[in-house]
Design a protein around this motif. Structure first.
Motif, PDB file in Angstrom:
ATOM      1  N   THR A  27     -58.377 -17.238  -5.955  1.00  0.00           N
ATOM      2  CA  THR A  27     -58.988 -17.798  -4.246  1.00  0.00           C
ATOM      3  C   THR A  27     -57.903 -19.183  -4.539  1.00  0.00           C
ATOM      4  OG1 THR A  27     -60.021 -19.138  -5.960  1.00  0.00           O
ATOM      5  CG2 THR A  27     -61.256 -17.330  -5.294  1.00  0.00           C
ATOM      6  N   SER A  28     -58.718 -19.643  -3.252  1.00  0.00           N
ATOM      7  CA  SER A  28     -57.103 -20.582  -3.318  1.00  0.00           C
ATOM      8  C   SER A  28     -58.088 -21.693  -2.470  1.00  0.00           C
ATOM      9  CB  SER A  28     -56.330 -19.758  -1.271  1.00  0.00           C
ATOM     10  OG  SER A  28     -57.262 -19.801  -0.486  1.00  0.00           O
ATOM     11  N   MET A  29     -57.814 -22.342  -2.288  1.00  0.00           N
ATOM     12  CA  MET A  29     -58.207 -24.184  -2.003  1.00  0.00           C
ATOM     13  C   MET A  29     -56.246 -24.994  -1.246  1.00  0.00           C
ATOM     14  SD  MET A  29     -60.184 -27.019  -3.693  1.00  0.00           S
ATOM     15  CE  MET A  29     -59.143 -27.300  -5.031  1.00  0.00           C
ATOM     16  N   VAL A  30     -57.023 -25.516  -0.103  1.00  0.00           N
ATOM     17  CA  VAL A  30     -55.540 -26.490   0.580  1.00  0.00           C
ATOM     18  C   VAL A  30     -56.844 -27.149   0.935  1.00  0.00           C
ATOM     19  CG1 VAL A  30     -54.805 -27.454   3.096  1.00  0.00           C
ATOM     20  CG2 VAL A  30     -55.092 -24.513   2.119  1.00  0.00           C
ATOM     21  N   GLU A  31     -55.920 -28.671   0.037  1.00  0.00           N
ATOM     22  CA  GLU A  31     -56.497 -30.524   0.891  1.00  0.00           C
ATOM     23  C   GLU A  31     -55.245 -30.834   0.793  1.00  0.00           C
ATOM     24  OE1 GLU A  31     -58.204 -31.978  -4.096  1.00  0.00           O
ATOM     25  OE2 GLU A  31     -56.822 -29.972  -4.169  1.00  0.00           O
ATOM     26  N   ALA A  32     -55.583 -31.518   1.925  1.00  0.00           N
ATOM     27  CA  ALA A  32     -54.815 -32.222   2.863  1.00  0.00           C
ATOM     28  C   ALA A  32     -54.821 -33.924   1.896  1.00  0.00           C
ATOM     29  CB  ALA A  32     -55.381 -32.643   4.501  1.00  0.00           C
ATOM     30  N   GLY A  33     -53.700 -34.282   2.222  1.00  0.00           N
ATOM     31  CA  GLY A  33     -52.491 -36.319   1.548  1.00  0.00           C
ATOM     32  C   GLY A  33     -54.252 -36.865   2.599  1.00  0.00           C
ATOM     33  N   GLN A  34     -53.807 -37.947   1.956  1.00  0.00           N
ATOM     34  CA  GLN A  34     -54.824 -39.057   2.235  1.00  0.00           C
ATOM     35  C   GLN A  34     -53.578 -40.033   2.021  1.00  0.00           C
ATOM     36  OE1 GLN A  34     -57.433 -39.290   3.782  1.00  0.00           O
ATOM     37  NE2 GLN A  34     -57.785 -36.394   3.467  1.00  0.00           N
ATOM     38  N   GLY A  35     -53.846 -40.971   3.408  1.00  0.00           N
ATOM     39  CA  GLY A  35     -52.836 -42.470   2.324  1.00  0.00           C
ATOM     40  C   GLY A  35     -51.360 -42.394   2.615  1.00  0.00           C
ATOM     41  N   ASP A  52     -50.635 -39.454   1.193  1.00  0.00           N
ATOM     42  CA  ASP A  52     -49.558 -37.702   0.819  1.00  0.00           C
ATOM     43  C   ASP A  52     -50.176 -37.853   1.793  1.00  0.00           C
ATOM     44  OD1 ASP A  52     -48.652 -37.756  -2.098  1.00  0.00           O
ATOM     45  OD2 ASP A  52     -50.506 -38.325  -2.811  1.00  0.00           O
ATOM     46  N   ALA A  53     -49.844 -38.392   3.299  1.00  0.00           N
ATOM     47  CA  ALA A  53     -51.200 -38.019   4.591  1.00  0.00           C
ATOM     48  C   ALA A  53     -49.965 -37.301   4.621  1.00  0.00           C
ATOM     49  CB  ALA A  53     -51.283 -39.108   5.669  1.00  0.00           C
ATOM     50  N   GLY A  54     -49.856 -36.099   5.264  1.00  0.00           N
ATOM     51  CA  GLY A  54     -48.712 -35.455   6.046  1.00  0.00           C
ATOM     52  C   GLY A  54     -48.371 -34.076   5.089  1.00  0.00           C
ATOM     53  N   ARG A  55     -48.771 -34.267   3.748  1.00  0.00           N
ATOM     54  CA  ARG A  55     -48.543 -33.133   2.647  1.00  0.00           C
ATOM     55  C   ARG A  55     -49.861 -32.651   2.212  1.00  0.00           C
ATOM     56  NH1 ARG A  55     -44.691 -35.904  -1.597  1.00  0.00           N
ATOM     57  NH2 ARG A  55     -45.672 -35.142  -2.609  1.00  0.00           N
ATOM     58  N   PHE A  56     -49.031 -31.577   1.524  1.00  0.00           N
ATOM     59  CA  PHE A  56     -50.984 -30.833   1.567  1.00  0.00           C
ATOM     60  C   PHE A  56     -50.329 -30.150   0.162  1.00  0.00           C
ATOM     61  CE2 PHE A  56     -50.501 -30.265   5.941  1.00  0.00           C
ATOM     62  CZ  PHE A  56     -51.670 -30.295   5.928  1.00  0.00           C
ATOM     63  N   ALA A  66     -48.774 -25.884  -5.398  1.00  0.00           N
ATOM     64  CA  ALA A  66     -47.697 -26.160  -4.857  1.00  0.00           C
ATOM     65  C   ALA A  66     -47.879 -27.586  -4.032  1.00  0.00           C
ATOM     66  CB  ALA A  66     -47.099 -25.376  -4.217  1.00  0.00           C
ATOM     67  N   VAL A  67     -46.947 -28.157  -3.755  1.00  0.00           N
ATOM     68  CA  VAL A  67     -47.839 -29.450  -2.798  1.00  0.00           C
ATOM     69  C   VAL A  67     -46.285 -29.282  -1.521  1.00  0.00           C
ATOM     70  CG1 VAL A  67     -47.009 -32.410  -2.938  1.00  0.00           C
ATOM     71  CG2 VAL A  67     -48.180 -31.089  -4.553  1.00  0.00           C
ATOM     72  N   VAL A  68     -46.693 -29.742  -0.620  1.00  0.00           N
ATOM     73  CA  VAL A  68     -46.048 -28.728   0.111  1.00  0.00           C
ATOM     74  C   VAL A  68     -45.396 -30.367   1.048  1.00  0.00           C
ATOM     75  CG1 VAL A  68     -45.922 -27.118   3.091  1.00  0.00           C
ATOM     76  CG2 VAL A  68     -47.058 -26.528   0.380  1.00  0.00           C
ATOM     77  N   ASP A  69     -44.342 -30.263   1.926  1.00  0.00           N
ATOM     78  CA  ASP A  69     -44.393 -31.252   2.551  1.00  0.00           C
ATOM     79  C   ASP A  69     -44.701 -31.695   3.801  1.00  0.00           C
ATOM     80  OD1 ASP A  69     -42.137 -29.966   3.862  1.00  0.00           O
ATOM     81  OD2 ASP A  69     -40.579 -31.166   2.104  1.00  0.00           O
ATOM     82  N   THR A  70     -44.130 -32.294   4.803  1.00  0.00           N
ATOM     83  CA  THR A  70     -44.144 -31.089   6.425  1.00  0.00           C
ATOM     84  C   THR A  70     -43.274 -30.924   7.220  1.00  0.00           C
ATOM     85  OG1 THR A  70     -43.194 -33.410   6.562  1.00  0.00           O
ATOM     86  CG2 THR A  70     -45.142 -34.518   6.917  1.00  0.00           C
ATOM     87  N   SER A  71     -42.307 -30.415   6.377  1.00  0.00           N
ATOM     88  CA  SER A  71     -41.485 -29.537   6.903  1.00  0.00           C
ATOM     89  C   SER A  71     -42.022 -28.317   6.167  1.00  0.00           C
ATOM     90  CB  SER A  71     -40.171 -29.819   6.333  1.00  0.00           C
ATOM     91  OG  SER A  71     -39.647 -29.389   5.335  1.00  0.00           O
ATOM     92  N   GLY A  72     -42.887 -27.808   5.604  1.00  0.00           N
ATOM     93  CA  GLY A  72     -43.223 -26.887   4.959  1.00  0.00           C
ATOM     94  C   GLY A  72     -42.531 -26.601   3.592  1.00  0.00           C
ATOM     95  N   ARG A  73     -41.615 -26.974   2.909  1.00  0.00           N
ATOM     96  CA  ARG A  73     -41.157 -26.919   2.226  1.00  0.00           C
ATOM     97  C   ARG A  73     -41.267 -27.832   0.461  1.00  0.00           C
ATOM     98  NH1 ARG A  73     -38.286 -30.152  -1.316  1.00  0.00           N
ATOM     99  NH2 ARG A  73     -38.688 -32.680  -0.811  1.00  0.00           N
ATOM    100  N   VAL A  74     -41.842 -26.880  -0.353  1.00  0.00           N
ATOM    101  CA  VAL A  74     -42.638 -26.949  -1.168  1.00  0.00           C
ATOM    102  C   VAL A  74     -41.426 -28.053  -2.129  1.00  0.00           C
ATOM    103  CG1 VAL A  74     -43.408 -25.947  -3.924  1.00  0.00           C
ATOM    104  CG2 VAL A  74     -43.549 -24.961  -1.512  1.00  0.00           C
ATOM    105  N   ALA A  75     -42.308 -29.237  -2.451  1.00  0.00           N
ATOM    106  CA  ALA A  75     -41.461 -30.181  -2.509  1.00  0.00           C
ATOM    107  C   ALA A  75     -42.402 -29.882  -3.966  1.00  0.00           C
ATOM    108  CB  ALA A  75     -42.652 -31.897  -2.439  1.00  0.00           C
ATOM    109  N   ASP A  76     -43.098 -29.545  -4.929  1.00  0.00           N
ATOM    110  CA  ASP A  76     -43.431 -29.682  -6.393  1.00  0.00           C
ATOM    111  C   ASP A  76     -45.039 -28.487  -6.280  1.00  0.00           C
ATOM    112  OD1 ASP A  76     -43.777 -30.275  -9.217  1.00  0.00           O
ATOM    113  OD2 ASP A  76     -45.786 -30.753  -9.027  1.00  0.00           O
TER     114      ASP A  76
END
Length: 105
Positions: free
Chosen positions: A43-51, A53-57, A70-80
């Motif tokens: 199963t999968s889930m996507v959470e949008a960053g707030q405050g 973390d806005a723009g990150r998922f 995985a935390v994905v930044d605005t460019s689609g790079r996996v930051a963590d």
């Protein structure tokens, strides 16, 4: 584990992940990964960053007791990214019930 991993988005804004990369994360073959996805075992889930973390998922995939995040930044790079294990889900144990029995006075 992150390396130079990027996650694309389709025209509708959905994340498109490479099944070969995810299968490797879960130590599955691509065929096993796809089969488990089709069966609903992954199963999968996507959470949008707030405050701040806005723009990150944060993307989360679960398979059994394994969780990949995985935390994905605005460019689609996996930051963590992490792969961990959850505790087994424990059932709720009902309290013992007593039935009233007829007693002789």
């Amino acid at each position: 584990m992150t390396g130079d991993f990027r996650i694309e988005r389709d025209a509708g804004g959905d994340f498109v992940l490479d099944p070969a990369v995810l299968a490797a994360r879960f130590r599955l073959s691509v065929a096993d990964f796809r089969r488990n996805m089709a069966l609903g075992h992954i199963t999968s889930m996507v959470e949008a960053g707030q405050g701040e973390d806005a723009g990150r998922f944060r993307l989360t995939l679960r398979f059994g007791n394994r969780v990949w995040r995985a935390v994905v930044d605005t460019s689609g790079r996996v930051a963590d990214e992490t792969l961990g294990f959850t505790s087994p889900v424990r059932g709720i144990r009902a309290a013992a019930t007593c039935s009233a029995s007829a007693r002789k006075p």
